[in-house]
Design an enzyme around this catalytic site. Structure first.
Site, PDB file in Angstrom:
ATOM      1  N   HIS A  18       0.991  -1.356   0.171  1.00 27.25           N
ATOM      2  CA  HIS A  18       0.186   0.124   0.102  1.00 27.25           C
ATOM      3  C   HIS A  18       0.892   1.251   0.052  1.00 27.25           C
ATOM      4  CE1 HIS A  18      -3.272  -2.637   1.714  1.00 27.25           C
ATOM      5  NE2 HIS A  18      -3.245  -2.516   0.247  1.00 27.25           N
ATOM      6  N   GLU A 120     -14.495  -7.922  -6.521  1.00 25.59           N
ATOM      7  CA  GLU A 120     -14.224  -8.596  -5.582  1.00 25.59           C
ATOM      8  C   GLU A 120     -15.418 -10.057  -5.927  1.00 25.59           C
ATOM      9  OE1 GLU A 120     -13.234 -11.432  -3.072  1.00 25.59           O
ATOM     10  OE2 GLU A 120     -11.853  -9.379  -3.177  1.00 25.59           O
ATOM     11  N   ASP A 145     -15.087 -12.022 -11.089  1.00 29.18           N
ATOM     12  CA  ASP A 145     -13.632 -12.902 -10.868  1.00 29.18           C
ATOM     13  C   ASP A 145     -12.513 -11.755 -11.378  1.00 29.18           C
ATOM     14  OD1 ASP A 145     -11.892 -15.152 -10.780  1.00 29.18           O
ATOM     15  OD2 ASP A 145     -11.733 -14.635 -12.731  1.00 29.18           O
ATOM     16  N   GLY A 146     -11.655 -11.617 -10.595  1.00 27.26           N
ATOM     17  CA  GLY A 146     -10.649 -10.718 -11.009  1.00 27.26           C
ATOM     18  C   GLY A 146      -9.972 -10.897 -12.332  1.00 27.26           C
ATOM     19  N   ASP A 166      -3.892  -8.467  -7.176  1.00 31.12           N
ATOM     20  CA  ASP A 166      -3.433  -8.737  -5.793  1.00 31.12           C
ATOM     21  C   ASP A 166      -4.437  -9.936  -5.632  1.00 31.12           C
ATOM     22  OD1 ASP A 166      -2.666  -8.884  -3.268  1.00 31.12           O
ATOM     23  OD2 ASP A 166      -3.813  -7.307  -2.463  1.00 31.12           O
TER      24      ASP A 166
END
Length: 289
Positions: A18, A120, A145-146, A166
């Site tokens: 981050h 998400e 789905d990412g 990520d």
């Protein structure tokens, strides 16, 4: 492994990831032109550090809590300010209770013309994400789905921005999918900034990822890794890495200052380490320890 965001909120890996995310957002804001962030595995957005999931491992004590207690040099404090300011705005002074996920950090740095797509798939996290980011017209949350989103949402209309990838690494194939997903997205949007996060338990998986990425012949790939303990015990999370495609021109220099400081603060028993090198685009590493 299973790197579900809620169980690891505020950990050393989150601090590293981050802090770098906020440096990229800070760079994107330097130009008036709009940008878009596509967060493929966004999690819930906000995390209660006193809740059952974050308390189970208590990883934030060795992560963000340790960083906040550290004495920082002026250059390091300046580089971490965009990251720490967001955390400070969400918590009472002197009391750390809430930790933001990547969508919340991004939201804090969006301007009126900028946009965020936060994806998400896990139902509980997706519901929390939509609730935590509701009411902001600049943001769209999707229960999707990412990996599908990575292909579907590039290139963005703004033609400037960042794709943050990520995944939770619940499946052994996620390391392979990082490389293949990046290849597909980069063919569609070659000028975008991409940040790919991965865990480090031992060397085989990260090294295989680097080998696969080199084969893609993408012109600019910077690799940054932070370890908090030696890799002698591959059953535990010993570090994490970021693959940065088309990184801002300022980022290599900034990481050469940030990484040794974070390794010193977050390392277990003083055994933190870091590496910073180009997988493509530059002939020599920027720094290594």
């Amino acid at each position: 492994m299973n790197y579900r965001h809620a169980f690891h909120a505020g950990s050393f890996a989150d601090v590293f990831k981050h802090a770098v995310l906020c440096r990229i957002l800070h760079y994107l804001r330097d130009k008036d032109a709009a940008f878009r962030v596509i967060d493929t595995h966004a999690g819930a957005g906000l995390y209660d550090l006193t809740g059952s999931e974050a308390s189970r491992g208590g990883e934030w004590h060795a992560g963000i809590e340790r960083l906040l207690a550290a004495k920082l040099s002026a250059p390091v404090a300046a580089l971490l300010a965009p990251y720490l300011d967001v955390i400070g705005a969400l918590n009472e002074r002197g009391r750390l209770k809430v930790y933001p996920g990547s969508p919340a950090f991004t939201r804090a740095w969006l301007r009126p013309q900028d946009r965020l797509i936060a994806c998400e798939l896990e139902p509980k996290a997706a519901t929390a994400l939509a609730s935590n980011l509701r009411g902001d017209s600049r943001i769209k949350t999707l229960e999707i789905d990412g990996w599908t989103a990575l292909s579907a949402y590039v290139p963005p209309p703004e033609r400037r921005g960042l794709v943050l990838i990520d995944p939770p690494f619940e499946q052994d194939s996620d390391f392979y999918r990082l490389a293949s997903g990046l290849a597909d997205a980069h063919r569609k949007w070659a000028t975008g900034i991409y940040a790919l996060w991965y865990p480090i338990k031992g060397r085989p998986e990260p090294d295989a990822l680097a080998k696969n990425l080199r084969r893609l012949e993408i012109p600019k790939i910077l690799r940054a890794e932070l370890t908090v303990s030696p890799l002698s015990d591959p059953s535990r999370l010993n570090g994490s890495g970021l693959i940065l495609v088309n990184p801002p021109w300022t980022l290599e220099r900034e990481l050469s200052t940030l990484l040794p400081a974070l390794a010193g603060i977050l390392g277990r028993d003083g055994k933190g380490g870091f590496s910073l090198d180009w997988l493509a685009g530059e002939a020599k590493p920027a720094g290594k320890a």
